[in-house]
Design a protein around this motif. Structure first.
Motif, PDB file in Angstrom:
ATOM      1  N   TYR A  49      62.240  18.826  31.948  1.00  0.00           N
ATOM      2  CA  TYR A  49      61.042  18.817  31.115  1.00  0.00           C
ATOM      3  C   TYR A  49      59.985  19.727  31.709  1.00  0.00           C
ATOM      4  CZ  TYR A  49      57.189  17.139  28.307  1.00  0.00           C
ATOM      5  OH  TYR A  49      56.139  17.070  27.462  1.00  0.00           O
TER       6      TYR A  49
ATOM      7  N   VAL B 148      58.911  11.117  29.152  1.00  0.00           N
ATOM      8  CA  VAL B 148      58.442  12.300  28.430  1.00  0.00           C
ATOM      9  C   VAL B 148      57.404  11.896  27.391  1.00  0.00           C
ATOM     10  CG1 VAL B 148      59.129  14.164  26.868  1.00  0.00           C
ATOM     11  CG2 VAL B 148      60.554  13.608  28.836  1.00  0.00           C
ATOM     12  N   GLN B 149      57.635  10.803  26.695  1.00  0.00           N
ATOM     13  CA  GLN B 149      56.676  10.324  25.701  1.00  0.00           C
ATOM     14  C   GLN B 149      55.345   9.957  26.349  1.00  0.00           C
ATOM     15  OE1 GLN B 149      58.659   7.109  23.701  1.00  0.00           O
ATOM     16  NE2 GLN B 149      59.892   8.476  22.429  1.00  0.00           N
TER      17      GLN B 149
ATOM     18  N   HIS C   5      64.254  11.364  31.093  1.00  0.00           N
ATOM     19  CA  HIS C   5      64.059  10.015  30.591  1.00  0.00           C
ATOM     20  C   HIS C   5      63.076  10.087  29.426  1.00  0.00           C
ATOM     21  CE1 HIS C   5      62.486   5.874  30.628  1.00  0.00           C
ATOM     22  NE2 HIS C   5      63.729   5.582  30.973  1.00  0.00           N
ATOM     23  N   GLU C   6      63.536   9.732  28.243  1.00  0.00           N
ATOM     24  CA  GLU C   6      62.754   9.911  27.018  1.00  0.00           C
ATOM     25  C   GLU C   6      61.414   9.188  27.070  1.00  0.00           C
ATOM     26  OE1 GLU C   6      63.111   9.058  22.244  1.00  0.00           O
ATOM     27  OE2 GLU C   6      64.933   9.128  23.446  1.00  0.00           O
ATOM     28  N   TYR C   7      61.398   7.988  27.604  1.00  0.00           N
ATOM     29  CA  TYR C   7      60.159   7.225  27.682  1.00  0.00           C
ATOM     30  C   TYR C   7      59.131   7.929  28.574  1.00  0.00           C
ATOM     31  CZ  TYR C   7      57.048   3.218  28.152  1.00  0.00           C
ATOM     32  OH  TYR C   7      55.954   2.397  28.135  1.00  0.00           O
TER      33      TYR C   7
ATOM     34  N   MET D 160      69.452  15.000  31.226  1.00  0.00           N
ATOM     35  CA  MET D 160      68.401  14.858  30.233  1.00  0.00           C
ATOM     36  C   MET D 160      67.276  14.001  30.815  1.00  0.00           C
ATOM     37  SD  MET D 160      68.799  13.424  26.417  1.00  0.00           S
ATOM     38  CE  MET D 160      67.406  13.348  25.349  1.00  0.00           C
TER      39      MET D 160
END
Length: 66
Positions: free
Chosen positions: A62, A7-8, A3-5, A1
């Motif tokens: 992503y 992607v933001q 890294h959410e940060y 997955m």
């Protein structure tokens, strides 16, 4: 997955790019050369930052906006 940060951050930059492109369009319609050039500079900076992140941070899961 991914890294959410990261992607933001990418999404935020893409949103800013979209807004700046709209401002460039409005400046062209108003024949406002000064603001058009200012926003073109902002656009280039945002594109450079996004390219740097794309080159330096591997977000395999992503899909980058182009």
């Amino acid at each position: 997955m991914a890294h959410e940060y990261s992607v933001q951050i990418h999404d935020w930059i893409s949103e800013k790019i979209s807004k700046v492109k709209q401002k460039i369009k409005l400046a062209k319609e108003k024949n406002d050369v000064k603001n058009k050039n200012y926003y073109k500079g902002q656009l280039q900076e945002l594109l450079d930052i996004r390219q740097y992140l794309k080159d330096q941070i591997d977000l395999e899961t992503y899909q980058y906006h182009q």
